[in-house]
Design an enzyme around this catalytic site. Structure first.
Site, mmCIF file in Angstrom:
data_model
loop_
_atom_site.group_PDB
_atom_site.id
_atom_site.type_symbol
_atom_site.label_atom_id
_atom_site.label_comp_id
_atom_site.label_asym_id
_atom_site.label_seq_id
_atom_site.Cartn_x
_atom_site.Cartn_y
_atom_site.Cartn_z
ATOM 1 N N GLU A 109 5.830 -48.430 37.497
ATOM 2 C CA GLU A 109 6.797 -49.516 37.375
ATOM 3 C C GLU A 109 7.437 -49.950 38.693
ATOM 4 O O GLU A 109 7.734 -51.123 38.874
ATOM 5 C CB GLU A 109 7.905 -49.105 36.385
ATOM 6 C CG GLU A 109 7.419 -48.832 34.976
ATOM 7 C CD GLU A 109 6.845 -50.066 34.297
ATOM 8 O OE1 GLU A 109 7.210 -51.194 34.690
ATOM 9 O OE2 GLU A 109 6.013 -49.916 33.383
ATOM 10 N N SER A 384 -18.544 -55.677 3.430
ATOM 11 C CA SER A 384 -19.041 -57.043 3.238
ATOM 12 C C SER A 384 -17.956 -58.110 3.313
ATOM 13 O O SER A 384 -18.271 -59.298 3.311
ATOM 14 C CB SER A 384 -19.776 -57.153 1.891
ATOM 15 O OG SER A 384 -20.971 -56.405 1.925
#
Length: 858
Positions: A109, A384
């Site tokens: 950071e 499916s």
């Protein structure tokens, strides 16, 4: 050397040589003065602008730095449903933060945290270069001090004014607090996903460690990497992304000299999942599965901690739908299984707006698990249900296939030679795309994907929120890499029901900050496909529900489109857990109406020898969908509207290329299909001969004077492949014929009226409405004449009650009929409108037809 005639001439010449130089110096002076003036004006303007921007910057309120403000959550009707910020936090002081964690955070950071005074110009430009070289996200541009300011005082709007205020407050924060105090504030404020706020709570949540000094290098690097995008780097839900991010942090620690390259490489070998503890957190927040999504969205889109930011959060929640979904999941109303690991996830969204109405995060025995959410966090193979998204949707969108487009279901293989099979191991030959989808055939689906191409299929799917990095042929039948969530599937299917417009599913409409400013969090609608693609997929999915694999999900009175899906174990897992071939770990149903879309997943939280669905358990997804949609949808949305880009045509089944049905095509050989206007539309008409249906034979009509009824009977050889019935018409005394019966039987009894003439016609009618020529029979009912009693008879008695009265000739009532009134006839002219008493024509003769009393009526 030049010769001058006088001193004056020489002086003038020298002055001419000096003038250009003097002029040049004069111009330069003017330019410098102008630039200085501009810079001065710019400086003063910049100072003035800076002063104007910071004049209304919020004060450095220490309570906002350390004391949280609860946020209030409202449902879709504006009613308060929850208050966030009441749970306990684990606050950690700087002295309890281990060096390895501090170094990991600083490397990621703000590596120059101890060298700047709130804003680091070196850090800023270094981050820009790092993002160019190593990819977006390698380093952030803001300092840790700036992030504390942003989380504590400012809204997340991305404007120059807000950025200037952030810079000004960061400098002031550095003046008032020490570096250690600021780092402590940061590590206790940052959100780490999974409802973990602050590094101490995150360590407990992910690793089960309450003592930060026990953190290892791989764990510290993992924690340091999460805050950049908490939900995307959540190791519970996205372990692969979290591991990749952790490895980036380790590389940054090497770059900034905190660890050696060897230490980093050793830490990178540790799998993220091996570090994690079981994800179990308890909460008493109502509608926890839905609030879970709310927290994620607000945190992701604002960067704020909802438990401390004091926000008013307005959501899309439908409490009625949410309560019902939770009831279904936590009761035995639908799910009746003794498998303790059986789980389910439900996502319900508004088809037109993408607003999430309800989320069912899972089945719970006791309490409420406020952590893993099976509606949003789970990633399962879709089976499916992916076919409209990856196969048939792209085929219509890019290839403009019709719903009748012919595909052959036959022995087939993937491009690498691996065989592919259907779920039932059978092949059904040539069929339409509609039929292939309705019957969930795998081979036609793969062929569709191969024709479309993997890249276009990926493009189409990602417009629907799938987020695929790549697409392989196995995706055609649901073998999707990282899997999908019910919320993703609900979002994708809702676009089919919304004319092709995709709106990312969202639980939050807006947030209001403590200062009264508002932020709209609703995503923008995006055109994901053409309207013809959306409509044609929808119409085919309606067939799935009406006559295909999804009939158990159908709700009478609602227009529903949807798809089923199941998955299988691979050979390795099947052998490992001793499962039977064809064992099903997951079952799906995703469907929608014009009003609502719901995606249901059922399955198991982990693989085991019991983690398979029985035939009954495979039906739960469809049954849950049916219950949910029945409860929330009143049918007010009507049916899906056909766009002008689509044309509906009657096609003769089995023709390839398609041919239009003719007027003689039997109805059972006609299918109504949709075509993209101007593409693949058939013009040739099928050459069908009129169908000839054989009439009935041996039609007989027998009058019984005792019961005063007529018994009709006939014979007919029924074709087992045709749904045949008989229509019986009756004409009395030459009046208008009426249909008195439609029956499957070959006999009928009719009440008769004395003195009337009855003409009966019997037609053979097939399922598609084709009729035969009629067989006819004529019966005249005699009129009883009062008889004179014999000498010894009492008045009103006949001589023999068992002997029926001899019928009379209608032409001459006093003359007995020479024929048999029960004998079937086939009159050329059944009735004589001129003389109703001459039913058989001028010859007054009853005749039998050559078919035993029934012929075609002319």
């Amino acid at each position: 050397m030049a010769n001058y005639r006088s001193r004056t001439e020489r002086k003038q010449a020298e002055q001419k040589k000096q003038r250009p130089r003097e002029r040049g110096r004069s111009i330069m002076k003017k330019i410098v003065l102008i630039m200085l003036l501009i810079m001065t004006i710019g400086m003063f303007s910049g100072v003035a602008a800076f002063a104007w921007m910071i004049k209304d910057a919020p004060p450095l309120d220490e309570t906002l730095l350390r004391d949280p403000l609860a946020s209030i959550v409202y449902d879709g009707n504006g009613q308060k449903v929850a208050e966030l910020g009441q749970q306990k936090r684990i606050y950690v002081s700087y002295n309890d933060i281990p060096k390895v964690l501090e170094q990991a955070v600083l490397a990621t950071e703000d590596a120059r945290f101890y060298k700047h005074h709130g804003f680091d110009i070196v850090r800023f430009f270094g981050a820009v270069l790092a993002n160019v070289r190593e990819g977006f996200g390698a380093e952030g541009g803001s300092t840790i001090t700036q992030q504390v300011v942003k989380l504590s005082f400012l809204t997340p709007e991305k404007t120059l004014k807000r950025k200037v205020q952030e810079l000004w407050l960061a400098i002031r924060l550095e003046q008032k607090y020490s570096k250690h105090e600021i780092l402590e504030m940061y590590l206790n404020k940052i959100y780490y996903s999974s409802r973990a706020y602050g590094v101490a709570k995150a360590a407990e949540t992910y690793f089960g460690k309450s003592d930060l000094s026990q953190l290892t290098l791989p764990e510290a690097a993992l924690l340091a990497g999460i805050p950049q995008s908490p939900n995307n780097y959540n190791p519970f839900t996205h372990p692969e992304a979290a591991e990749k991010r952790r490895n980036t942090v380790l590389s940054l620690m090497v770059k900034h000299g905190f660890i050696s390259k060897e230490e980093a490489e050793e830490a990178k070998k540790v799998p993220v999942q091996s570090l994690l503890t079981e994800n179990k957190q308890q909460s008493d927040i109502p509608y926890d599965s839905f609030i879970d999504q709310v927290i994620d969205e607000v945190t992701e889109k604002t960067g704020l901690d909802v438990f401390t930011a004091g926000l008013h959060i307005y959501t899309t929640l439908d409490p009625n739908a949410q309560s019902y979904v939770e009831q279904l999941l936590n009761s035995n109303e639908v799910i009746r299984t003794n498998k303790t690991d059986f789980q389910a996830g439900i996502a319900v969204v508004d088809t037109k707006t993408g607003e999430i109405r309800a989320l069912g995060g899972g089945r719970k025995e006791e309490g409420v698990t406020f952590g893993f959410n099976y509606a949003t966090d789970t990633r399962k193979q879709p089976g499916s249900t992916i076919k409209p998204i990856i196969d048939y949707g792209p085929a219509i969108e890019y290839l403009k296939w019709s719903t009748y487009h012919q595909l052959k279901d036959e022995p087939y293989q993937y491009s690498d030679g691996t065989p592919i099979k259907n779920w039932d191991g059978k092949y059904e030959g040539q069929m339409s795309m509609r039929t292939a989808l309705a019957r969930s055939r795998n081979i036609p689906a793969l062929k569709a994907l191969q024709e479309v191409g993997l890249e276009r299929a990926k493009e189409f799917a990602n417009k629907l929120g799938m987020g695929f990095d790549e697409v392989h042929e196995a995706y055609a039948v649901g073998g999707v890499g990282k899997g999908v969530s019910p919320l993703q599937m609900a979002g994708a299917y809702s676009a089919f029901g919304n004319n092709g417009v995709y709106i990312e599913p969202h639980a939050v409409k807006k947030v209001v900050f403590p200062d009264g400013t508002e932020m709209d969090l609703r995503p923008e609608p995006k055109a994901a496909m053409k309207d013809y693609t959306a409509f044609m997929i929808t119409d085919m999915l309606k067939t799935v529900v009406q006559s295909g694999t999804g009939t158990a999900a159908n709700v009478p009175g609602l227009h529903i489109a949807g798809k089923t899906g199941t998955t299988n174990y691979d050979e390795k897992d099947r052998r490992k857990y001793g499962l039977a071939r064809g064992a099903v770990p997951d079952s799906w149903f995703v469907g929608y109406t014009p009003n609502y879309t719901a995606a249901i997943w059922t399955g198991f939280s982990k693989k085991s020898s019991e983690a398979y669905l029985s035939k009954t358990e495979q039906q739960y997804a469809k049954q849950l969908f049916k219950r949910v949609i029945s409860h929330i949808d009143d049918g007010s949305g009507g049916d899906f509207k056909q766009p002008k880009s689509v044309v509906k045509l009657a096609v003769k089944k089995g023709t390839n290329p398609p041919k239009l049905a003719s007027e003689h095509t039997p109805k059972n050989e006609i299918t109504y299909e949709y075509f993209v206007r101007g593409y693949e539309e058939p013009t040739e008409v099928a050459q069908d001969e009129p169908e000839v249906v054989e009439p009935v034979k041996d039609l007989r009509a027998q009058y019984d004077p005792t019961t005063k009824t007529i018994s009709l009977s006939w014979s007919y050889t029924i074709d087992p492949e045709k749904d045949t019935s008989f229509e019986v018409r009756q004409t009395i005394d030459g009046r208008t014929p009426t249909v008195i019966a439609t029956t499957k039987d070959s006999q009928l009894t009719v009440e008769a009226k004395e003195g009337s003439v009855y003409l009966f016609e019997v037609y053979v009618v097939t399922a598609d409405g084709t009729r035969s020529a009629p067989a006819t029979a004529l019966v005249q009912i005699p009129k009883e004449e009062p008889q004179q009693p014999e000498e010894n008879e009492a008045p009103g008695q006949s001589g023999n009650e068992d002997t029926p009265e001899t019928p009379t000739n209608p032409t001459n009532p006093n003359e007995p009929n020479q024929g048999n009134p029960g004998t079937p006839t086939n009159p050329t002219n059944p009735t004589n409108p001129t003389n109703p008493n001459d039913p058989t024509g001028t010859n007054n003769e009853q005749r039998n037809g050559n078919n035993g009393g029934a012929t075609n009526r002319q």
